[in-house]
Design a protein around this motif. Sequence first.
Motif, PDB file in Angstrom:
ATOM      1  N   GLN A 768       0.831  -1.205   0.000  1.00 21.07           N
ATOM      2  CA  GLN A 768       0.000   0.000   0.000  1.00 21.07           C
ATOM      3  C   GLN A 768       0.869   1.261   0.000  1.00 21.07           C
ATOM      4  O   GLN A 768       0.583   2.233  -0.697  1.00 21.07           O
ATOM      5  CB  GLN A 768      -0.917  -0.003   1.220  1.00 21.07           C
ATOM      6  N   HIS A 769       1.946   1.218   0.773  1.00 22.53           N
ATOM      7  CA  HIS A 769       2.809   2.387   0.903  1.00 22.53           C
ATOM      8  C   HIS A 769       3.502   2.726  -0.408  1.00 22.53           C
ATOM      9  O   HIS A 769       3.562   3.892  -0.816  1.00 22.53           O
ATOM     10  CB  HIS A 769       3.860   2.135   1.997  1.00 22.53           C
ATOM     11  N   ILE A 770       4.021   1.696  -1.099  1.00 22.66           N
ATOM     12  CA  ILE A 770       4.739   1.987  -2.349  1.00 22.66           C
ATOM     13  C   ILE A 770       3.779   2.436  -3.444  1.00 22.66           C
ATOM     14  O   ILE A 770       4.119   3.265  -4.296  1.00 22.66           O
ATOM     15  CB  ILE A 770       5.584   0.771  -2.795  1.00 22.66           C
ATOM     16  N   LEU A 771       2.539   1.922  -3.415  1.00 20.63           N
ATOM     17  CA  LEU A 771       1.545   2.385  -4.389  1.00 20.63           C
ATOM     18  C   LEU A 771       1.165   3.844  -4.133  1.00 20.63           C
ATOM     19  O   LEU A 771       0.914   4.607  -5.074  1.00 20.63           O
ATOM     20  CB  LEU A 771       0.292   1.503  -4.319  1.00 20.63           C
ATOM     21  N   ALA A 772       1.145   4.237  -2.865  1.00 13.25           N
ATOM     22  CA  ALA A 772       0.736   5.600  -2.517  1.00 13.25           C
ATOM     23  C   ALA A 772       1.864   6.606  -2.679  1.00 13.25           C
ATOM     24  O   ALA A 772       1.627   7.762  -3.059  1.00 13.25           O
ATOM     25  CB  ALA A 772       0.217   5.629  -1.081  1.00 13.25           C
ATOM     26  N   THR A 773       3.097   6.197  -2.368  1.00 13.57           N
ATOM     27  CA  THR A 773       4.201   7.155  -2.318  1.00 13.57           C
ATOM     28  C   THR A 773       5.296   6.908  -3.356  1.00 13.57           C
ATOM     29  O   THR A 773       6.112   7.797  -3.617  1.00 13.57           O
ATOM     30  CB  THR A 773       4.868   7.136  -0.931  1.00 13.57           C
ATOM     31  N   GLY A 774       5.332   5.681  -3.892  1.00  8.49           N
ATOM     32  CA  GLY A 774       6.424   5.329  -4.796  1.00  8.49           C
ATOM     33  C   GLY A 774       7.712   4.989  -4.075  1.00  8.49           C
ATOM     34  O   GLY A 774       8.737   4.732  -4.698  1.00  8.49           O
ATOM     35  N   LYS A 775       7.665   4.972  -2.752  1.00  6.36           N
ATOM     36  CA  LYS A 775       8.862   4.686  -1.957  1.00  6.36           C
ATOM     37  C   LYS A 775       8.628   3.452  -1.091  1.00  6.36           C
ATOM     38  O   LYS A 775       7.517   3.230  -0.602  1.00  6.36           O
ATOM     39  CB  LYS A 775       9.211   5.876  -1.070  1.00  6.36           C
ATOM     40  N   PRO A 776       9.678   2.642  -0.860  1.00  3.08           N
ATOM     41  CA  PRO A 776       9.509   1.437  -0.042  1.00  3.08           C
ATOM     42  C   PRO A 776       9.312   1.777   1.429  1.00  3.08           C
ATOM     43  O   PRO A 776       9.802   2.800   1.912  1.00  3.08           O
ATOM     44  CB  PRO A 776      10.819   0.668  -0.264  1.00  3.08           C
ATOM     45  N   LEU A 777       8.598   0.915   2.118  1.00  7.09           N
ATOM     46  CA  LEU A 777       8.369   1.049   3.554  1.00  7.09           C
ATOM     47  C   LEU A 777       9.182  -0.014   4.266  1.00  7.09           C
ATOM     48  O   LEU A 777       9.094  -1.195   3.928  1.00  7.09           O
ATOM     49  CB  LEU A 777       6.873   0.871   3.874  1.00  7.09           C
TER      50      LEU A 777
END
Length: 779
Positions: A768-777
């Motif tokens: 969800q995080h990478i889809l929203a921000t383009g950055k890994p969590l």
Amino acid sequence: MAFTLSKAAVIGSGVMGSGIAAHLANAGIPTLLLDVKREYAVSAVAKLPKTNPAPLFRSADAQLIVPGSIDDDLGKLAEVDWIIEVVTEKLDVKRRLLERIDAVRGPRTIVSTNTSGISVNAMSEGRSEGFRKHFLGTHFFNPPRYMKLLEIVPTPDTDPEVVAAMRAFCERRLGKGVVVAKDTPNFVANRIGTYGLLVTLREMEKGGYTVDEVDAITGPAMGRPKSATFRTLDLVGLDTFVHVAGNVHGGTSDPAERDVFDVPAPLRTLVERGWLGEKSGQGFYKKIKGADGKSVIQSLDLLTLEYGVGRKPAGAAIEAAKQAKGARGKIKALLGANDRYSQLAWNILAPVLLYAADKLGDIADTALDIDNAMKWGFNWDLGPFETWDAIGVRRSVERMRGEGRAIPAWVEAWLAAGNETFYASDAGKRFYASAGSYAEVEMPKEEISLRALKERPGSVVLSNPGASLVDIGDDIVCLEFHSPNNAIGGDILTMIERGVEEVRRNWRGLVVANEGRNFCVGANLMLLLMEAQDEEWDEVDRIIRMFQNAMMSLKALEKPVVAAPHRMTLGGGVEACMPADIVLFSSETYFGLVETGVGLIPAGGGCKEMALRISAEAASPEEDLQPAINAAFETIALAKTSTSGPNARDLGYMRASDRVVMNVDHRIYEAKRLALALDEAGYAPKPRQRIRVVGRDGAAVLKMGALQMRQGGYISDHDLLIAKKLAHVLAGGDVPAGALVAEQYLLDLEREAFLSLTGEPKTQARMQHILATGKPLRN
């Protein structure tokens, strides 16, 4: 005459000279790098592997560069095929050096100068006839590895065969886009680009716009890079820009043009203060530490010369450009809004279009050359004439006339003849405005354009929303992805299965390539996340099986398959290449199995293929596979991605049969050529192989390494869980060391691990995080 360019020399080891030497080394060309003192060249070579962005494809390529001094090693220039002068931008300095080169060069050695705007013809005055015939300008753009444009500038004495040889060599071997420029101040790209930047500065001052407002308009909204105007100037260096502008100011006989190229006072003030941009730590922008310790970007107020945190501009024009699709749509939307930002965009754009048209014939022969120069040298999405077509030539010229702007006579004549655009296309052929009529854009045989081919009736063999099968000639078809971001979903997987059957029946071979910004950023992560959040595990299982089956179908095809990835090729994109007989990497291919970054492991055959290659490449059935498995485990677990096509070999992604093509525009042609060669050699598909694995003992070694990283605080508990599952798959599961297993067995292990990780809340959070921000969590 045939020219052999197998050894080169670069004179001048500064940023530009060492960068050119590095790119020659990237192309496998042994290069002598000379400077006033040998230690300068030695230091420059030592810095190359540490420089960011990396000028070298692989650090090891620095071994091809031999440092030396001009005084001690000048005689060695007789042994090279191409000498590139890259010393300070002063005519007298260059002429003195070229005189020394003339005395030692071989009779067929080509000599070129890398200058951003000094007269090439003036440099050759007084040189021998043989020198002048073999002398020309080769203006590389900085950084040489990454910037596509190379302006070749012949003099009246340059042998046309030398120009042709250099053009072919630089396009094929160095991967450049070559524009042949006239010997005029700043040549093509810098002439128009500098003009546009100076116009922008004056419009900013006239309209009272801020640095942030101008950059919001002159970046992607106008089809330009994110660095827009002022970040670009900071990157280039304000002193460098002033010098380049001065080339035209001192070299033109047109008083109006001289006025435009007279650098505005605020810019001169910044240079006097030493605020030169990134290299001095401040220019139009300055980075400081905020109260919370995080970096803050401040922008300059040109009236007060004080820095402050800028405000993000908002307005109808900016919002319209954001919502529009593609460069053509964005620029039309930007100009179509009726606010101060659309007026700024027009006041910047209109003079640049007119200037480009006015200089056609003076700085370059064709509109196509000018457009290519701006796209390749300044990273514009559209050149000036393509931009004019996008906004409507006749309508925009009427507006220009109404504002009292002078329209070049040939543009008026072009419209009077009934032409509405500067470019036209017909049945896959493209034409451009030339000498009062359209001339066909002659595509080199090495450039196959899928976009142009698809305009021809019957060229699309199969198609759906995600992919197409395109006839590229000689009984070879190309599987082209064209889904959003080229992410692999059901449409692409279905097309692979259908394409395999079509090729099996009717074609000699298959190329897997596309013309997207990136080859493929992976599988459709949004779809997987939605199914996981709905706990539709059967559907997730079906998707993985479908992916695996498509890859195995591709691998089992009885016809040759060549994949030609470019730029970002990640996760499922890598797995779509692995079944191919040959992977033809573009030199700038960033290739990696990165699934751990979203809490998963490769499950489209990536783990299986890595294990298979290690097993197949072992020198003997008794060779210890553990070191190679350890390296593959580290590469996948840490989501390592190649920093270039050649660097994929260092990460274990490239096989002995794989290749690298330097020019990204040649990749489809070269892939087709390789497929035909395999077919002509009597292609037979590889038989299914049993894979020797390291088994449960090998898995224990991998898991121990991961545990030590966790205990050292380098990874999280969730990273450790992912690593353990990856270790289980790569090692071949719970079997003895040395066991032989089937490909399907490893695919089943991949699928089981993937399914279990998909159900983990922390994996879903990463997705969800990478889809929203383009950055890994990292959780």
